[in-house]
Design a protein around this motif. Structure first.
Motif, PDB file in Angstrom:
ATOM      1  N   LEU A 202       8.075 -66.641  19.859  1.00 45.09           N
ATOM      2  CA  LEU A 202       8.030 -65.358  19.159  1.00 45.09           C
ATOM      3  C   LEU A 202       6.632 -64.772  19.164  1.00 45.09           C
ATOM      4  O   LEU A 202       6.455 -63.554  19.284  1.00 45.09           O
ATOM      5  CB  LEU A 202       8.520 -65.525  17.727  1.00 45.09           C
ATOM      6  CG  LEU A 202      10.033 -65.532  17.520  1.00 45.09           C
ATOM      7  CD1 LEU A 202      10.368 -65.818  16.066  1.00 45.09           C
ATOM      8  CD2 LEU A 202      10.635 -64.195  17.957  1.00 45.09           C
ATOM      9  N   ALA A 203       5.628 -65.624  19.056  1.00 39.04           N
ATOM     10  CA  ALA A 203       4.245 -65.144  19.088  1.00 39.04           C
ATOM     11  C   ALA A 203       3.959 -64.461  20.421  1.00 39.04           C
ATOM     12  O   ALA A 203       3.297 -63.408  20.469  1.00 39.04           O
ATOM     13  CB  ALA A 203       3.283 -66.296  18.856  1.00 39.04           C
ATOM     14  N   ALA A 204       4.447 -65.045  21.501  1.00 36.45           N
ATOM     15  CA  ALA A 204       4.255 -64.442  22.823  1.00 36.45           C
ATOM     16  C   ALA A 204       5.063 -63.143  22.953  1.00 36.45           C
ATOM     17  O   ALA A 204       4.571 -62.139  23.478  1.00 36.45           O
ATOM     18  CB  ALA A 204       4.658 -65.432  23.904  1.00 36.45           C
ATOM     19  N   ARG A 205       6.293 -63.168  22.444  1.00 38.20           N
ATOM     20  CA  ARG A 205       7.173 -61.990  22.552  1.00 38.20           C
ATOM     21  C   ARG A 205       6.611 -60.806  21.768  1.00 38.20           C
ATOM     22  O   ARG A 205       6.733 -59.646  22.211  1.00 38.20           O
ATOM     23  CB  ARG A 205       8.552 -62.374  22.017  1.00 38.20           C
ATOM     24  CG  ARG A 205       9.544 -61.235  21.870  1.00 38.20           C
ATOM     25  CD  ARG A 205      10.854 -61.775  21.334  1.00 38.20           C
ATOM     26  NE  ARG A 205      11.658 -60.783  20.660  1.00 38.20           N
ATOM     27  CZ  ARG A 205      12.714 -61.050  19.911  1.00 38.20           C
ATOM     28  NH1 ARG A 205      13.085 -62.311  19.732  1.00 38.20           N
ATOM     29  NH2 ARG A 205      13.398 -60.077  19.336  1.00 38.20           N
ATOM     30  N   PHE A 206       5.979 -61.070  20.629  1.00 39.36           N
ATOM     31  CA  PHE A 206       5.479 -59.998  19.776  1.00 39.36           C
ATOM     32  C   PHE A 206       3.992 -59.726  19.961  1.00 39.36           C
ATOM     33  O   PHE A 206       3.389 -58.980  19.175  1.00 39.36           O
ATOM     34  CB  PHE A 206       5.757 -60.318  18.313  1.00 39.36           C
ATOM     35  CG  PHE A 206       7.220 -60.284  17.931  1.00 39.36           C
ATOM     36  CD1 PHE A 206       8.135 -59.577  18.673  1.00 39.36           C
ATOM     37  CD2 PHE A 206       7.664 -60.972  16.809  1.00 39.36           C
ATOM     38  CE1 PHE A 206       9.480 -59.540  18.331  1.00 39.36           C
ATOM     39  CE2 PHE A 206       9.000 -60.943  16.445  1.00 39.36           C
ATOM     40  CZ  PHE A 206       9.917 -60.223  17.201  1.00 39.36           C
ATOM     41  N   ALA A 207       3.389 -60.303  20.980  1.00 41.55           N
ATOM     42  CA  ALA A 207       1.952 -60.113  21.205  1.00 41.55           C
ATOM     43  C   ALA A 207       1.645 -58.624  21.359  1.00 41.55           C
ATOM     44  O   ALA A 207       2.345 -57.888  22.065  1.00 41.55           O
ATOM     45  CB  ALA A 207       1.511 -60.868  22.450  1.00 41.55           C
ATOM     46  N   GLY A 208       0.597 -58.182  20.669  1.00 42.43           N
ATOM     47  CA  GLY A 208       0.186 -56.786  20.756  1.00 42.43           C
ATOM     48  C   GLY A 208       0.865 -55.877  19.758  1.00 42.43           C
ATOM     49  O   GLY A 208       0.532 -54.678  19.681  1.00 42.43           O
TER      50      GLY A 208
END
Length: 378
Positions: A202-208
């Motif tokens: 999720l951290a990667a998916r929501f990056a930015g």
């Protein structure tokens, strides 16, 4: 010279928040000479409780396993009273310690009173001033106050609330043990990264994106309030610069409404309840918290995260006074407006993010253990 008799402390708890706030107390008491600790869980919340016990490395001495699906408050209260009474008769503790405002805490204090066993109350003195908000917690904690002889108030404000009720002896301002738990857990995460690796995807998916952490479960919000919250989240989610991380409380009064009115937009992650390390990581990932929880009002400010509280009252006015939290109720338009203000107004956001955390320094549990030992004359 005759050796001093060891003293037995029975610690009673049953929910996830109680476990979080009591495991540092259990550890501190276990490290105190002359005290034997007996832990009893009622399992008022089974799965969520077990998550915390596992992370903290605690195996309760007694597990009453009282959780039932759809259990009414009166049935739960009756089963708690007989179950905890039998435990106290068997264990014969020198003191009982309860935490907070749950049915387990209230009934644990009452069962101890029936046996003339002294009671210590962790997180004493929280008051909203309205017996129906939060319900039934406000009355639960008021019932414990005249029974307890040691009151571990987290703040001066909580101690003052007790004084207004003529509870002035045995009151100790200790800080809130949730800050102890948070510091301990952050240290564990830093040392063992896989404790919170379940959020990596999720951290990667929501990056930015600006991340909003949402938690909601209060009984007084069931029905129209929960529907308004769901509609507000759906409107907020229309912005393409934000993402919403939403650990779902297992109560069907939450899930059914969210299924109907929110659904699963691409930028909303409705996920299973998080264990404590993953929840702390979620707090660190987010830009702000949108919640009706009590504990989040204490934890988020310790990490510099603004908190918007979807309630009309709070038993934690210290956060409001300090500027770390804001009461916004459950009006749909107000929720949307307050969230957008923090997302779009850098000055407003900074004012809340930089406000002083009033809930403690991480040493509350050690203070409580010392007070208990001193009361025993150890």
């Amino acid at each position: 010279m005759t050796a001093q008799r060891r003293r037995k402390v029975l610690i009673v708890f049953g929910t996830r928040p109680e476990a979080i706030k009591l495991f540092p107390v259990i550890r501190a008491l276990e490290a105190t000479d002359g005290i034997d600790v007996v832990s009893c869980v009622t399992a008022q919340h089974r799965g969520l409780l077990d998550q915390v016990l596992d992370i903290a490395g605690l195996k309760p001495d007694i597990d009453l396993d009282l959780m039932e699906s759809g259990q009414s408050l009166d049935r739960l209260t009756a089963r708690l009273l007989t179950g905890l009474g039998e435990v106290m008769d068997r264990v014969a503790p020198d003191r009982v310690i309860v935490q907070g405002d749950t049915a387990t805490a209230m009934v644990g204090a009452l069962a101890a009173y029936y046996r003339k066993i002294p009671v210590g109350h962790v997180e004493a003195g929280l008051r909203s001033g309205n017996i129906y908000h939060p319900w039934p917690e406000e009355v639960n904690r008021r019932i414990v106050a005249p029974i307890a002889d040691l009151h571990f108030a987290p703040t001066d404000t909580a101690a003052a609330a007790l004084a207004r009720e003529n509870v002035t002896t045995g009151v100790h301002v200790t800080g809130n043990t949730v800050i102890d738990a948070l510091h301990w857990t952050r240290d564990r995460i830093a040392a063992t990264l896989d404790l919170s690796s379940g959020l990596d995807e999720l951290a990667a998916r929501f990056a930015g994106k600006r991340i909003i952490l949402v938690t909601t479960h209060r009984r007084e919000n069931f029905g129209g309030g929960m529907a308004a919250i769901a509609r507000a989240i759906a409107r907020i989610a229309r912005r393409d610069d934000i993402a919403i991380l939403f650990p779902m409380h297992p109560n069907p009064n939450v899930g059914a409404v969210m299924d109907d009115l929110l659904g699963t937009p691409d930028n909303v992650a409705r996920i299973a309840p998080l264990d404590y390390p993953h929840f702390i990581r979620a707090l660190e990932m987010c830009d702000l918290a949108l919640t009706d929880s009590g504990g989040v009002q204490e934890e988020a400010p310790a990490l510099g995260k603004p908190v918007l509280v979807m309630r009309d009252t709070t038993e934690r006015p210290e956060g409001i006074a300090a500027g770390t939290a804001r009461l916004i109720g459950t009006d749909e338009d107000r929720i949307v407006s307050e969230v957008f203000t923090l997302l779009d107004d850098k000055a407003a956001y900074s004012a809340m993010a930089r406000a002083h955390n009033p809930f403690g320094d991480g040493q509350a549990s050690n203070r409580i253990a010392r007070i208990v030992a001193d009361d025993f004359g150890l």
